[in-house]
Structure formats: structure tokens, C-alpha cells
Design a protein around this motif. Sequence first.
Motif, PDB file in Angstrom:
ATOM      1  N   LEU A 164       0.745  -1.257  -0.194  1.00 58.61           N
ATOM      2  CA  LEU A 164       0.005  -0.060  -0.027  1.00 58.61           C
ATOM      3  C   LEU A 164       0.730   1.226   0.220  1.00 58.61           C
ATOM      4  O   LEU A 164       0.280   2.279  -0.338  1.00 58.61           O
ATOM      5  CB  LEU A 164      -1.189  -0.554   1.236  1.00 58.61           C
ATOM      6  N   GLU A 165       1.573   1.302   0.722  1.00 58.42           N
ATOM      7  CA  GLU A 165       3.070   2.190   0.499  1.00 58.42           C
ATOM      8  C   GLU A 165       3.985   2.570  -0.710  1.00 58.42           C
ATOM      9  O   GLU A 165       3.675   3.628  -0.950  1.00 58.42           O
ATOM     10  CB  GLU A 165       3.649   2.079   1.943  1.00 58.42           C
ATOM     11  N   ASP A 166       4.153   1.245  -1.197  1.00 53.31           N
ATOM     12  CA  ASP A 166       5.691   1.707  -2.027  1.00 53.31           C
ATOM     13  C   ASP A 166       4.924   1.281  -3.407  1.00 53.31           C
ATOM     14  O   ASP A 166       5.864   2.034  -4.474  1.00 53.31           O
ATOM     15  CB  ASP A 166       6.115   0.607  -1.741  1.00 53.31           C
ATOM     16  N   PHE A 167       3.805   0.699  -3.331  1.00 50.57           N
ATOM     17  CA  PHE A 167       3.348   0.641  -4.359  1.00 50.57           C
ATOM     18  C   PHE A 167       1.435   1.324  -4.831  1.00 50.57           C
ATOM     19  O   PHE A 167       1.180   1.883  -6.401  1.00 50.57           O
ATOM     20  CB  PHE A 167       3.029  -0.818  -4.915  1.00 50.57           C
ATOM     21  N   GLY A 168       1.417   0.793  -3.533  1.00 58.16           N
ATOM     22  CA  GLY A 168      -0.579   1.786  -3.887  1.00 58.16           C
ATOM     23  C   GLY A 168      -0.515   3.361  -3.447  1.00 58.16           C
ATOM     24  O   GLY A 168      -0.533   4.292  -3.782  1.00 58.16           O
ATOM     25  N   HIS A 169       1.034   4.068  -3.179  1.00 60.05           N
ATOM     26  CA  HIS A 169       1.532   5.111  -2.716  1.00 60.05           C
ATOM     27  C   HIS A 169      -0.007   6.358  -1.890  1.00 60.05           C
ATOM     28  O   HIS A 169       0.044   6.780  -2.111  1.00 60.05           O
ATOM     29  CB  HIS A 169       2.019   6.078  -4.337  1.00 60.05           C
ATOM     30  N   LEU A 170      -0.071   5.127  -1.068  1.00 59.65           N
ATOM     31  CA  LEU A 170      -1.392   6.018  -0.177  1.00 59.65           C
ATOM     32  C   LEU A 170      -0.357   6.020   1.206  1.00 59.65           C
ATOM     33  O   LEU A 170       0.245   5.974   1.066  1.00 59.65           O
ATOM     34  CB  LEU A 170      -1.917   4.750   0.481  1.00 59.65           C
ATOM     35  N   SER A 171      -1.012   7.393   1.158  1.00 59.33           N
ATOM     36  CA  SER A 171      -0.591   8.614   2.778  1.00 59.33           C
ATOM     37  C   SER A 171      -0.805   7.471   4.631  1.00 59.33           C
ATOM     38  O   SER A 171      -1.957   6.430   4.445  1.00 59.33           O
ATOM     39  CB  SER A 171      -1.875  10.005   2.890  1.00 59.33           C
ATOM     40  N   GLU A 225      -4.520  15.373  -4.014  1.00 60.95           N
ATOM     41  CA  GLU A 225      -3.465  15.114  -3.286  1.00 60.95           C
ATOM     42  C   GLU A 225      -2.747  13.727  -3.843  1.00 60.95           C
ATOM     43  O   GLU A 225      -2.193  13.593  -3.162  1.00 60.95           O
ATOM     44  CB  GLU A 225      -4.079  15.411  -1.824  1.00 60.95           C
ATOM     45  N   SER A 226      -3.258  12.824  -4.771  1.00 61.30           N
ATOM     46  CA  SER A 226      -2.809  11.811  -4.948  1.00 61.30           C
ATOM     47  C   SER A 226      -0.878  11.731  -5.727  1.00 61.30           C
ATOM     48  O   SER A 226      -0.332  13.551  -6.110  1.00 61.30           O
ATOM     49  CB  SER A 226      -3.120  11.340  -6.523  1.00 61.30           C
ATOM     50  N   ALA A 227      -0.457  10.816  -5.137  1.00 62.15           N
ATOM     51  CA  ALA A 227       0.685  10.951  -5.835  1.00 62.15           C
ATOM     52  C   ALA A 227       1.465  11.059  -7.332  1.00 62.15           C
ATOM     53  O   ALA A 227       0.773  10.727  -7.666  1.00 62.15           O
ATOM     54  CB  ALA A 227       1.447   9.733  -4.849  1.00 62.15           C
ATOM     55  N   ARG A 228       2.797  11.819  -7.281  1.00 61.22           N
ATOM     56  CA  ARG A 228       3.153  11.655  -8.590  1.00 61.22           C
ATOM     57  C   ARG A 228       2.754  10.483  -9.879  1.00 61.22           C
ATOM     58  O   ARG A 228       2.169  11.232 -10.753  1.00 61.22           O
ATOM     59  CB  ARG A 228       4.343  12.065  -8.974  1.00 61.22           C
ATOM     60  N   PRO A 229       2.863   9.795  -9.678  1.00 63.58           N
ATOM     61  CA  PRO A 229       2.507   8.281 -10.230  1.00 63.58           C
ATOM     62  C   PRO A 229       1.342   8.135 -10.774  1.00 63.58           C
ATOM     63  O   PRO A 229       1.342   8.063 -11.619  1.00 63.58           O
ATOM     64  CB  PRO A 229       3.178   7.147  -9.811  1.00 63.58           C
ATOM     65  N   TYR A 230       0.313   8.277 -10.236  1.00 61.64           N
ATOM     66  CA  TYR A 230      -0.991   8.671 -10.482  1.00 61.64           C
ATOM     67  C   TYR A 230      -1.228  10.156 -11.238  1.00 61.64           C
ATOM     68  O   TYR A 230      -1.782   9.829 -12.345  1.00 61.64           O
ATOM     69  CB  TYR A 230      -1.589   8.707  -9.429  1.00 61.64           C
ATOM     70  N   LYS A 231      -1.158  11.054 -11.390  1.00 64.17           N
ATOM     71  CA  LYS A 231      -0.460  11.862 -12.134  1.00 64.17           C
ATOM     72  C   LYS A 231      -0.707  12.339 -13.757  1.00 64.17           C
ATOM     73  O   LYS A 231      -1.052  12.271 -14.481  1.00 64.17           O
ATOM     74  CB  LYS A 231      -0.066  13.431 -11.480  1.00 64.17           C
ATOM     75  N   ASP A 232       1.145  11.120 -13.108  1.00 62.98           N
ATOM     76  CA  ASP A 232       1.624  10.914 -15.052  1.00 62.98           C
ATOM     77  C   ASP A 232       0.574  10.080 -15.121  1.00 62.98           C
ATOM     78  O   ASP A 232       0.744  10.216 -16.991  1.00 62.98           O
ATOM     79  CB  ASP A 232       2.661  10.227 -14.045  1.00 62.98           C
ATOM     80  N   GLY A 233      -0.123   9.175 -14.647  1.00 67.02           N
ATOM     81  CA  GLY A 233      -0.837   8.463 -15.433  1.00 67.02           C
ATOM     82  C   GLY A 233      -1.655   9.235 -15.844  1.00 67.02           C
ATOM     83  O   GLY A 233      -2.268   8.223 -17.226  1.00 67.02           O
ATOM     84  N   ILE A 234      -2.519   9.487 -15.476  1.00 68.48           N
ATOM     85  CA  ILE A 234      -3.962  10.734 -15.832  1.00 68.48           C
ATOM     86  C   ILE A 234      -3.413  10.846 -17.182  1.00 68.48           C
ATOM     87  O   ILE A 234      -3.628  11.887 -18.073  1.00 68.48           O
ATOM     88  CB  ILE A 234      -4.650  11.710 -14.317  1.00 68.48           C
TER      89      ILE A 234
END
Length: 274
Positions: A164-171, A225-234
Motif C-alpha cells: 500500500l505504501e510503496d506500490f499503492g502510494h497511499l498516505s 492530493e494523489s502521488a506523482r505516479p497517478y498524476k502522470d498516469g492521468i
Amino acid sequence: MPQATPPKEGEEVELVTSADGTEIAFERTGSGPPLLLVHGMVGDRDNWEALELRSPLAEHFTVCTMDRRGHGDSGGEGPYEIERVFEDIITVVEEIEEPVALFGLSTGGVYALGAASRTDNVRALLLYEPSLQFGQGAEAAESYTEMMSLLDTGKAEEALLVALEDFGHLSSEEINLIQSSPLWQEQMELVHTVPWEIEAITGYEFDPDQFRNMSTPTLLITGSESARPYKDGIKRTEEALPDVHVATIEGHGHAGLATASERFLEEVLTFAGE
């Protein structure tokens, strides 16, 4: 041939046979135009009930919830190529017959996108932060090694936290919310599936040209507020699709379905209901 496990007691589950002979489980709830939900990492179709989303959606749609291969009541185990998951979703979509609104969450968003480009039975596509960069990079490789070591020694909870932390990038706040919900126990039972997800998606080459002629109206949902990888995916997905709209849930992150469910439901009802 991979076989499905028996359905959970008390549930009416439909089983369809995917292209490679694997049985895929799904069920239908509610009435109205069909909406197929594809779960994300460490999930199955029960997640939508735990998130308290299935019932509100079922007031407006025939909600179809599926178990991806190797999850829940579906057959098959990993590792598997991502194309097999595309085929599984297409099999369910075409079993429904009537044109479907297709929603995919996180890794499920990657699978839903790939499936939608290969069938004509999807009338609308909705994706919450498709994880196109899932499990990539040197840091991810170190986390993968750590997670596998924890799984090998039976430390499911510690392995889930790494996932969840390292792959899900959850806070930490998002993880605490999950830990206090019915999702936590379900996810601990499914954490062994995370390596399959990593291998499937890291082996997938996202080719924007593949989607240039895809006319399906698409809604991309993201948290501010999502992590950078998700913003890049969008961003990559938005650039690849010709008919796309982006909706941002302000003040929330990748767990927006749990932390801002009313806002999420509003977006889905507006877009898929059209």
C-alpha cells in the motif's frame, strides 16, 4: 484448465469462460443500464460493498461486479500476461450484451482501458487513476524484494503495508482509514496477488497510438492530493484518448472512493447516466 473456486455461500454468482478457459465470476445488483466495476490491487468484487458504493450505484444502474482472475471466486493464478485480464473483462462485458459503462480503479483502470479498446460493447469508460507506472523504478524493485521476503515468511500484514505504501502510494492517513475498515482483512487475504499485478503491468507497453481511434467517451477521475505516479498516469491517458474529460476531487488522494464517496458517486452518476 484453471477452475474457479465455489461461490461464497448465499451469493448468486454467474461464471463465464474467458478466452483461455479460465472461469471468471461476476454478479449483478440493481436495475437500469449496466455498469461493470473492475477492482484494483488486493481487491475482489466484495470491495464495492465494503466501500458502501454498490448499493447507491444500484439505485441507478444494474451494477455488475467481477472478480479478476486469481481473485475471489474466479479461477486462474498468476503470474499472467496482461492480455489475459483484458480478455476476462471483455468476456464479462459481452456476456452482459447491452452496452456497458465500464469503471476501473487504479490497476483495474489499466485493465479496463485495455479491454475497452478491444470491444465495441463499452458505451462509456470511467477510470480512477489508472496505474500505468505501477512497480517501476529502482525503489520499486527494492520494495518488491522486501515484500516477497515478507510473504515468504508469512508476514501478510507487513507485506500489505509495503504494497500500500510503496506500490499503492497511499498516505498514512489513507492506510489508517483502510486498517479501520472491513477492507483490511480482505486485503490481507489477497496480498499474495500483488506480485502478479506488478508482473502484468510492468510487462505492458502503453502505446498511445493504440487508442487514437477509440471513440468511447471517457472520464478520468483523480484526486488533487494523489502521488506523482497517478498524476502522470492521468496525463498520459488523457493525451492518448480523443474523447476524454478529467474530473478532480479536490483535497483527496488515491483513496478518494473511500474518503470522498459522495463526490465520486456524483461524477459517476453524471457521466455514466448520460
